[in-house]
Design a protein around this motif. Structure first.
Motif, mmCIF file in Angstrom:
data_model
loop_
_atom_site.group_PDB
_atom_site.id
_atom_site.type_symbol
_atom_site.label_atom_id
_atom_site.label_comp_id
_atom_site.label_asym_id
_atom_site.label_seq_id
_atom_site.Cartn_x
_atom_site.Cartn_y
_atom_site.Cartn_z
ATOM 1 N N ASP A 118 0.768 -1.308 0.049
ATOM 2 C CA ASP A 118 0.166 -0.108 -0.148
ATOM 3 C C ASP A 118 0.783 1.269 -0.108
ATOM 4 N N GLN A 119 2.079 1.089 0.583
ATOM 5 C CA GLN A 119 2.977 2.251 0.698
ATOM 6 C C GLN A 119 4.274 2.020 0.034
ATOM 7 N N PRO A 120 4.376 2.110 -1.484
ATOM 8 C CA PRO A 120 5.722 1.676 -1.839
ATOM 9 C C PRO A 120 6.967 2.805 -1.803
ATOM 10 N N SER A 121 6.711 3.709 -1.113
ATOM 11 C CA SER A 121 7.831 4.553 -0.785
ATOM 12 C C SER A 121 7.920 5.141 0.588
ATOM 13 N N LEU A 122 9.387 5.040 0.891
ATOM 14 C CA LEU A 122 9.795 5.283 2.558
ATOM 15 C C LEU A 122 10.424 6.649 2.684
ATOM 16 N N GLY A 123 10.093 7.624 3.629
ATOM 17 C CA GLY A 123 11.219 8.475 3.889
ATOM 18 C C GLY A 123 12.312 7.893 4.606
ATOM 19 N N PHE A 124 13.436 8.468 3.990
ATOM 20 C CA PHE A 124 14.715 7.877 4.382
ATOM 21 C C PHE A 124 15.705 8.824 4.304
ATOM 22 N N THR A 141 26.218 11.529 4.788
ATOM 23 C CA THR A 141 24.941 11.562 4.682
ATOM 24 C C THR A 141 24.281 11.067 3.237
ATOM 25 N N PHE A 142 22.842 10.706 3.469
ATOM 26 C CA PHE A 142 22.191 10.586 2.358
ATOM 27 C C PHE A 142 21.764 11.929 1.484
ATOM 28 N N THR A 143 21.281 12.880 2.032
ATOM 29 C CA THR A 143 21.266 14.172 1.481
ATOM 30 C C THR A 143 21.751 15.111 2.059
ATOM 31 N N VAL A 144 21.161 16.199 2.981
ATOM 32 C CA VAL A 144 21.596 17.278 3.540
ATOM 33 C C VAL A 144 22.541 16.740 4.548
ATOM 34 N N GLY A 145 23.374 17.409 5.020
ATOM 35 C CA GLY A 145 24.409 17.341 6.012
ATOM 36 C C GLY A 145 24.045 17.529 7.550
ATOM 37 N N PRO A 146 25.077 17.741 8.547
ATOM 38 C CA PRO A 146 24.752 17.971 9.945
ATOM 39 C C PRO A 146 24.422 19.382 10.172
ATOM 40 N N GLU A 147 24.887 20.260 9.078
ATOM 41 C CA GLU A 147 24.356 21.735 9.198
ATOM 42 C C GLU A 147 22.809 22.000 9.080
ATOM 43 N N PHE A 148 22.098 20.923 8.803
ATOM 44 C CA PHE A 148 20.750 21.134 8.936
ATOM 45 C C PHE A 148 20.070 20.075 10.010
ATOM 46 N N PRO A 149 19.028 20.245 10.644
ATOM 47 C CA PRO A 149 18.342 19.517 11.717
ATOM 48 C C PRO A 149 17.681 17.963 10.834
ATOM 49 N N PHE A 150 18.361 17.385 10.303
ATOM 50 C CA PHE A 150 17.612 16.175 9.714
ATOM 51 C C PHE A 150 17.379 15.416 10.576
ATOM 52 N N ALA A 151 18.183 15.045 11.768
ATOM 53 C CA ALA A 151 17.795 14.093 12.835
ATOM 54 C C ALA A 151 16.689 14.394 13.610
ATOM 55 N N GLU A 152 15.799 15.334 13.322
ATOM 56 C CA GLU A 152 14.634 15.577 13.842
ATOM 57 C C GLU A 152 13.351 16.110 12.813
ATOM 58 N N ASP A 153 14.027 16.367 11.908
ATOM 59 C CA ASP A 153 12.886 16.775 10.868
ATOM 60 C C ASP A 153 12.803 15.962 9.555
ATOM 61 N N PRO A 154 11.532 15.204 9.414
ATOM 62 C CA PRO A 154 11.450 14.419 8.473
ATOM 63 C C PRO A 154 11.323 15.016 7.247
ATOM 64 N N SER A 155 10.951 16.364 7.132
ATOM 65 C CA SER A 155 11.043 16.961 5.977
ATOM 66 C C SER A 155 12.256 17.095 5.022
ATOM 67 N N LEU A 156 13.338 16.850 5.774
ATOM 68 C CA LEU A 156 14.912 16.971 5.141
ATOM 69 C C LEU A 156 15.204 15.494 4.765
ATOM 70 N N TRP A 157 14.459 14.483 4.831
ATOM 71 C CA TRP A 157 14.861 13.045 4.629
ATOM 72 C C TRP A 157 14.711 13.027 3.045
ATOM 73 N N GLY A 158 15.183 11.987 2.605
ATOM 74 C CA GLY A 158 14.842 11.675 1.091
ATOM 75 C C GLY A 158 13.856 10.465 1.039
ATOM 76 N N THR A 159 13.767 10.000 0.108
ATOM 77 C CA THR A 159 12.890 8.880 -0.286
ATOM 78 C C THR A 159 13.541 7.654 -0.978
ATOM 79 N N LEU A 160 13.125 6.451 -0.309
ATOM 80 C CA LEU A 160 13.426 4.942 -1.172
ATOM 81 C C LEU A 160 11.927 4.650 -1.807
ATOM 82 N N ASN A 161 11.990 4.305 -3.152
ATOM 83 C CA ASN A 161 10.983 4.005 -3.850
ATOM 84 C C ASN A 161 11.273 2.426 -3.945
ATOM 85 N N LEU A 162 10.101 1.680 -3.508
ATOM 86 C CA LEU A 162 10.424 0.258 -3.224
ATOM 87 C C LEU A 162 9.854 -0.211 -4.693
ATOM 88 N N VAL A 163 10.954 -0.883 -5.461
ATOM 89 C CA VAL A 163 10.866 -1.471 -6.741
ATOM 90 C C VAL A 163 10.760 -2.878 -6.569
#
Length: 217
Positions: A175-181, A194-216
């Motif tokens: 049902d959900q073929p994509s993951l925030g990651f 890191t996968f996307t932005v580095g430690p200069e951004f608060p990715f550790a607590e902000d999901p809007s800064l995560w990327g996506t894994l598309n489950l293929v």
């Protein structure tokens, strides 16, 4: 000379394919081949890439492999100071909600350390960690279900992890073929990767800064 005001990785939303593997995990670890290698978008900023990352999925769960190279010093790990230890941290949102700034119950944070478990603290450690400022937490699980394997090498180490579906709140790939990651390789000698932005951004607590894994599949 003009100064760069915004990191290139901040300007885009990044996605990568995560390929299906029926026999995802065995007593020998993860079954992940070259097609499972994930890109590291930090390369857009000219950052040094010292770790190869692979990811795969099945209905039974997710598997990851990290190969850290280029070290001349042993990793520094303390089970009482996981956040400060050398190793890897993963963030996974099973709903891939890209427009929230505080983690919800579908958001998970997992730490993988090459050392810190066992009677002599010389075995790899896997732990489920809280996400700072989270509005809700995932359901409680038996952390013994989380699997990890590690191997020390002359110039680094490898880590393999298996996260069964029952340990991931909301994991329904049909049902959900994509993951925030996102992930962060933390190393005192080599520096972060890191996968996307580095430690200069608060990715550790902000999901809007995560990327996506598309489950293929």
């Amino acid at each position: 000379m003009s100064e760069r005001l915004v990191a290139p990785t901040f300007l885009f939303r990044f996605a990568a394919p995560c390929f299906y593997t029926a026999d995802l995990w065995s007593s020998k670890g993860a079954s992940l081949g070259p097609k499972h290698i994930l890109p590291c978008f930090g390369e857009l900023e000219g950052k040094k890439i010292h770790t190869e990352v692979r990811a795969g999925w099945s209905e039974a769960g997710l598997a990851f492999q990290f190969v850290i190279k280029g070290k001349t010093q042993p990793p520094w790990c303390r089970d009482s100071r996981i956040d400060d230890s050398d190793g890897v941290q993963l963030w996974i949102d099973t709903r891939n909600t890209q427009n929230i700034h505080r983690a919800g119950r579908f958001c998970h944070r997992i730490a993988l350390l090459p050392l810190g478990a066992g009677r002599k603290l010389d075995e790899p450690l896997i732990a489920l960690l809280a996400i700072n400022r989270a509005k809700e937490s995932p359901r409680e699980i038996d952390t013994r279900q989380l699997q990890i394997r590690g191997e020390r090498r002359h110039d680094g180490y490898t880590l393999q992890a298996y996260l069964p579906a029952q340990t991931l709140t909301g994991y329904t790939p049909g049902d959900q073929p994509s993951l925030g990651f996102t992930y962060a390789v933390i190393d005192r000698e080599l520096g972060p990767q890191t996968f996307t932005v580095g430690p200069e951004f608060p990715f550790a607590e902000d999901p809007s800064l995560w990327g996506t894994l598309n489950l293929v599949k």
